[in-house]
Design a protein around this motif. Structure first.
Motif, PDB file in Angstrom:
ATOM      1  N   TRP A  86       0.832  -1.211   0.000  1.00  0.00           N
ATOM      2  CA  TRP A  86       0.000   0.000   0.000  1.00  0.00           C
ATOM      3  C   TRP A  86       0.862   1.255   0.000  1.00  0.00           C
ATOM      4  O   TRP A  86       0.519   2.250  -0.637  1.00  0.00           O
ATOM      5  CB  TRP A  86      -0.955   0.011   1.194  1.00  0.00           C
ATOM      6  N   LEU A 152      -6.553  -0.326 -11.003  1.00  0.00           N
ATOM      7  CA  LEU A 152      -7.729  -1.167 -11.226  1.00  0.00           C
ATOM      8  C   LEU A 152      -7.322  -2.539 -11.769  1.00  0.00           C
ATOM      9  O   LEU A 152      -7.921  -3.568 -11.397  1.00  0.00           O
ATOM     10  CB  LEU A 152      -8.695  -0.477 -12.195  1.00  0.00           C
ATOM     11  N   LEU A 155      -6.132  -4.479  -8.804  1.00  0.00           N
ATOM     12  CA  LEU A 155      -7.250  -4.936  -7.973  1.00  0.00           C
ATOM     13  C   LEU A 155      -7.932  -6.172  -8.563  1.00  0.00           C
ATOM     14  O   LEU A 155      -8.414  -7.039  -7.825  1.00  0.00           O
ATOM     15  CB  LEU A 155      -8.278  -3.813  -7.818  1.00  0.00           C
ATOM     16  N   SER A 156      -7.955  -6.220  -9.898  1.00  0.00           N
ATOM     17  CA  SER A 156      -8.621  -7.356 -10.549  1.00  0.00           C
ATOM     18  C   SER A 156      -7.807  -8.639 -10.466  1.00  0.00           C
ATOM     19  O   SER A 156      -8.316  -9.717 -10.800  1.00  0.00           O
ATOM     20  CB  SER A 156      -8.896  -7.018 -12.022  1.00  0.00           C
ATOM     21  N   PHE A 160      -6.983  -8.901  -1.027  1.00  0.00           N
ATOM     22  CA  PHE A 160      -6.650  -7.815  -0.106  1.00  0.00           C
ATOM     23  C   PHE A 160      -5.331  -8.066   0.612  1.00  0.00           C
ATOM     24  O   PHE A 160      -4.597  -7.134   0.929  1.00  0.00           O
ATOM     25  CB  PHE A 160      -7.781  -7.640   0.922  1.00  0.00           C
TER      26      PHE A 160
END
Length: 308
Positions: A86, A152, A155-156, A160
């Motif tokens: 992150w 994005l 993320l796909s 997490f």
């Protein structure tokens, strides 16, 4: 003998990398000082922060300062310091944003010169401070799109838990599949093409006016043409920077030590070098800004006349 030689070679390589990092940090410190001085000068005179040309110039300075400070990510890579994903995403966001903000702003500045030279009667109407702020907003909106696409795509492809892992931070570490790299490449090439077309358009139109101009108008047009040429060269270096990740990724497949050398050279030539040109183009070549800069740096209160 072989083991000792390998150790010596490893130590030499380590010293070489450390020397390079120290050199970059000194260069970064110098550029930061220059840019911060120019930013403070920008706020000295109302003529600067109410003029589109100078507002766009200040936008490049702010972007360059942030971009230069993201070299901390380079330090983490050199010393193999892992970061949580992150946090790496945050650094990559700043780096990606600035990588696009500077060339897009340079393109906008070239278009402003086109309006000033080719449409002088409408320049005051089209290039107001309010319009400049709108242009800055559009530039930042366009600059964040490539990062959003990369995010994005990430993320796909992950869960997490991936965002809590520790990785050696780079944009390449966030590209997990070949198709993601292709999409990122396509976006960079699209931006590259559009900016090149706009710069070429400005250049050609100003040349046409330069041939037809005479007297003082001709001198003013030549000055605008020189500015666009400098912008084009600076933009060329910035645009090559958009291609360097793909070159580095290809080199990484061949040899890691060569990858380190190529990445170091790319960082100096295509990241730091174009950011050295901004102070030259508007900090030293612009008479009004130069007078204000001298007044600020040398604390000369008697120099208070800036040509409008």
């Amino acid at each position: 003998m072989t083991n000792n030689s390998s150790l010596d070679a490893g130590k030499s390589s380590g010293r070489l990398i450390n020397d390079r990092v120290i050199f970059i940090q000194v260069l970064v410190a110098v550029l930061l000082c220059i840019n911060l001085t120019l930013i403070l000068t920008f706020f000295m005179k109302e003529i600067f922060y109410t003029n589109m040309r100078y507002i766009l110039f200040a936008n490049t300075l702010f972007s360059d300062c942030i971009n230069i400070m993201t070299n901390v990510m380079l330090l983490f890579v050199y010393f193999s310091v892992p970061l949580q994903t992150w946090l790496c995403l945050f650094f990559c966001h700043l780096s990606s944003l600035c990588n696009y903000v500077t060339p897009l702003t340079l393109t906008a500045m070239s278009l402003e010169r086109y309006v000033a030279v080719c449409m002088p009667l409408r320049h005051a109407e089209l290039c107001t401070a309010g319009r400049a702020l709108q242009v800055v907003f559009i530039i930042h909106s366009l600059s964040i799109i490539p990062y959003i696409v990369v995010f994005l795509m990430l993320l796909s492809s992950v869960t997490f838990s991936f965002f809590t892992q520790h990785i050696i931070c780079s944009v390449d570490a966030l590209i997990l599949h070949r198709w993601q790299g292709h999409v990122r490449s396509a976006i960079s090439q699209f931006y590259f093409l559009i900016m090149c077309i706009l710069i070429a358009f400005s250049y050609v139109q100003i040349i046409k006016v330069a041939k037809a101009a005479s007297g003082n108008n001709k001198e003013s047009t030549r000055k605008g043409l020189r500015t666009v040429i400098l912008h084009a060269f600076q933009l060329f270096l910035c645009l090559i920077q958009l291609w360097t990740p793909f070159i580095e990724a290809a080199v990484l497949q061949i040899d890691f030590s060569l990858f380190i050398n190529v990445r170091y050279i790319n960082y100096i030539l295509f990241n730091l070098s174009p950011r050295c040109l901004s102070p030259l183009i508007y900090g030293l070549r612009d008479e009004a800004f130069l007078v204000a800069l001298k007044q600020y740096v040398f604390c000369c209160p008697f120099i208070d006349t800036v040509k409008r």
